[in-house]
Each structure stands twice: as C-alpha cells, then as structure tokens.
Design a protein around this motif. Sequence first.
Motif, PDB file in Angstrom:
ATOM      1  N   LEU A  57       0.842  -1.222   0.000  1.00 34.16           N
ATOM      2  CA  LEU A  57      -0.144  -0.080  -0.131  1.00 34.16           C
ATOM      3  C   LEU A  57       0.987   1.133  -0.032  1.00 34.16           C
ATOM      4  N   VAL A  58       0.576   2.108  -1.182  1.00 35.41           N
ATOM      5  CA  VAL A  58       1.542   3.380  -1.228  1.00 35.41           C
ATOM      6  C   VAL A  58       0.900   4.487  -0.721  1.00 35.41           C
ATOM      7  N   PRO A  59       1.462   5.145   0.248  1.00 37.81           N
ATOM      8  CA  PRO A  59       0.854   6.363   0.744  1.00 37.81           C
ATOM      9  C   PRO A  59       0.347   7.179  -0.169  1.00 37.81           C
ATOM     10  N   SER A  60      -0.759   8.029   0.013  1.00 40.27           N
ATOM     11  CA  SER A  60      -1.366   9.083  -1.069  1.00 40.27           C
ATOM     12  C   SER A  60      -0.794  10.519  -0.666  1.00 40.27           C
ATOM     13  N   TYR A  61      -0.326  10.659   0.743  1.00 34.29           N
ATOM     14  CA  TYR A  61       0.046  12.021   1.145  1.00 34.29           C
ATOM     15  C   TYR A  61       0.944  11.649   2.248  1.00 34.29           C
ATOM     16  N   PHE A  62       2.133  12.721   2.235  1.00 34.56           N
ATOM     17  CA  PHE A  62       3.033  12.731   3.304  1.00 34.56           C
ATOM     18  C   PHE A  62       2.792  13.957   4.233  1.00 34.56           C
ATOM     19  N   ILE A  63       2.384  14.218   5.505  1.00 37.62           N
ATOM     20  CA  ILE A  63       2.247  15.257   6.285  1.00 37.62           C
ATOM     21  C   ILE A  63       3.399  15.610   7.260  1.00 37.62           C
ATOM     22  N   LYS A  64       4.002  16.529   7.319  1.00 38.75           N
ATOM     23  CA  LYS A  64       4.952  16.957   8.368  1.00 38.75           C
ATOM     24  C   LYS A  64       4.551  17.903   9.069  1.00 38.75           C
ATOM     25  N   ILE A  65       4.684  18.075  10.343  1.00 44.73           N
ATOM     26  CA  ILE A  65       4.453  18.831  11.308  1.00 44.73           C
ATOM     27  C   ILE A  65       5.881  19.203  12.136  1.00 44.73           C
ATOM     28  N   LEU A  66       5.975  20.521  12.137  1.00 44.50           N
ATOM     29  CA  LEU A  66       7.064  21.054  12.632  1.00 44.50           C
ATOM     30  C   LEU A  66       6.769  21.853  13.914  1.00 44.50           C
ATOM     31  N   SER A  67       7.176  21.582  14.994  1.00 44.15           N
ATOM     32  CA  SER A  67       6.802  22.309  16.378  1.00 44.15           C
ATOM     33  C   SER A  67       8.173  23.000  16.920  1.00 44.15           C
ATOM     34  N   TYR A  68       8.028  24.226  16.911  1.00 43.97           N
ATOM     35  CA  TYR A  68       9.244  24.986  17.561  1.00 43.97           C
ATOM     36  C   TYR A  68       8.828  26.495  18.120  1.00 43.97           C
ATOM     37  N   ASN A  69       9.290  26.826  19.257  1.00 43.37           N
ATOM     38  CA  ASN A  69       9.360  28.102  19.811  1.00 43.37           C
ATOM     39  C   ASN A  69       7.713  28.502  19.895  1.00 43.37           C
ATOM     40  N   ASN A  70       6.786  27.467  20.438  1.00 43.00           N
ATOM     41  CA  ASN A  70       5.431  27.956  20.506  1.00 43.00           C
ATOM     42  C   ASN A  70       4.809  28.111  19.132  1.00 43.00           C
ATOM     43  N   ARG A  71       5.452  27.552  17.918  1.00 45.15           N
ATOM     44  CA  ARG A  71       5.055  27.616  16.633  1.00 45.15           C
ATOM     45  C   ARG A  71       4.616  26.231  16.058  1.00 45.15           C
ATOM     46  N   VAL A  72       3.753  26.059  15.152  1.00 42.87           N
ATOM     47  CA  VAL A  72       3.347  24.794  14.490  1.00 42.87           C
ATOM     48  C   VAL A  72       3.187  25.140  13.154  1.00 42.87           C
ATOM     49  N   GLU A  73       3.963  24.282  12.326  1.00 42.68           N
ATOM     50  CA  GLU A  73       3.970  24.503  10.953  1.00 42.68           C
ATOM     51  C   GLU A  73       3.657  23.231  10.158  1.00 42.68           C
ATOM     52  N   VAL A  74       2.756  23.083   9.321  1.00 41.43           N
ATOM     53  CA  VAL A  74       2.191  21.862   8.789  1.00 41.43           C
ATOM     54  C   VAL A  74       2.321  21.864   7.302  1.00 41.43           C
ATOM     55  N   TYR A  75       2.802  20.637   6.798  1.00 42.13           N
ATOM     56  CA  TYR A  75       3.081  20.709   5.272  1.00 42.13           C
ATOM     57  C   TYR A  75       2.360  19.377   4.873  1.00 42.13           C
ATOM     58  N   ARG A  76       1.632  19.287   3.836  1.00 38.23           N
ATOM     59  CA  ARG A  76       0.711  18.163   3.304  1.00 38.23           C
ATOM     60  C   ARG A  76       1.106  17.937   1.855  1.00 38.23           C
ATOM     61  N   PHE A  77       2.009  17.034   1.216  1.00 38.64           N
ATOM     62  CA  PHE A  77       2.393  16.815   0.079  1.00 38.64           C
ATOM     63  C   PHE A  77       1.897  15.803  -0.526  1.00 38.64           C
ATOM     64  N   PRO A  78       1.283  15.649  -1.755  1.00 43.98           N
ATOM     65  CA  PRO A  78       0.629  14.539  -2.547  1.00 43.98           C
ATOM     66  C   PRO A  78       2.057  13.912  -2.831  1.00 43.98           C
ATOM     67  N   ASN A  79       1.841  12.523  -2.796  1.00 47.93           N
ATOM     68  CA  ASN A  79       2.902  11.579  -3.083  1.00 47.93           C
ATOM     69  C   ASN A  79       3.029  11.208  -4.711  1.00 47.93           C
ATOM     70  N   VAL A  80       3.273  12.310  -5.471  1.00 45.45           N
ATOM     71  CA  VAL A  80       2.934  12.103  -6.877  1.00 45.45           C
ATOM     72  C   VAL A  80       4.075  12.859  -7.679  1.00 45.45           C
ATOM     73  N   VAL A  81       4.297  12.611  -8.977  1.00 42.05           N
ATOM     74  CA  VAL A  81       5.517  13.125  -9.671  1.00 42.05           C
ATOM     75  C   VAL A  81       5.318  14.703  -9.862  1.00 42.05           C
ATOM     76  N   SER A  82       4.067  15.336  -9.834  1.00 40.13           N
ATOM     77  CA  SER A  82       3.617  16.592 -10.108  1.00 40.13           C
ATOM     78  C   SER A  82       4.432  17.491  -9.069  1.00 40.13           C
ATOM     79  N   VAL A  83       4.757  17.049  -7.911  1.00 42.49           N
ATOM     80  CA  VAL A  83       5.410  18.057  -6.876  1.00 42.49           C
ATOM     81  C   VAL A  83       6.938  18.342  -7.281  1.00 42.49           C
TER      82      VAL A  83
END
Length: 104
Positions: A57-83
């Motif tokens: 089973l291949v993931p459709s999306y990869f999500i990365k959550i960065l937490s630092y200095n009371n901040r949160v950044e969230v990135y959501r990438f489709p697992n496809v060539v178009s990126v």
Amino acid sequence: KLRQTFTYLNCALQHEKLNRGPWKSLEKYERKLAEMHTVQVKVVLEFAENWLPTGVLVPSYFIKILSYNNRVEVYRFPNVVSVWRKPYKDYQLQDYLVVEGCVE
C-alpha cells in the motif's frame, strides 16, 4: 540510537520526485530551524486505495508537522510526480486540525 531509524518499520514508499524535491528542501529548512530552536518533527501518512501489484500500500500524502518556539507548521504533500520543482512552501497548510498526540 541512529541505527533504530534504519528499519523497515520506519519505511514508506515516497515518490522520488517528492523525496528529491520539496521534501528535501523542507528537510534543509528544518536543519536551519534546528540551529536556532529545538524542533520536534512528526510525519503522518495518509492512505487511499493505492495498492501495488506486489501487495504494498503506497501512501497518498505525506504530512510533516514542525513544532518549535510555540509555533506549529504543517505541510501536506501529495505523493506524486507533479510535486517536482515546486517549493515546499506551496504545501504549507494555513488551516489545519492537529490530531491529539501529534504535537507535544
């Protein structure tokens, strides 16, 4: 301890264009942040019915959550060539729901 990260339990099929493109750029950004802050990183996978003939089973999306200095950044990438050749910032979510346990 580093050896513990190199197991198949810590493995997901990521498209090479994602891995060598915006995901790699985001990792570079993470390293810069880590020079100034303590950064916690969580990776979450989303799955649809994307099975390979081998039964994997291949993931459709990869999500990365960065937490630092009371901040949160969230990135959501489709697992496809178009990126390929797109900046990682294109995948930053402004509105998101962080699932309990993803940010400490």
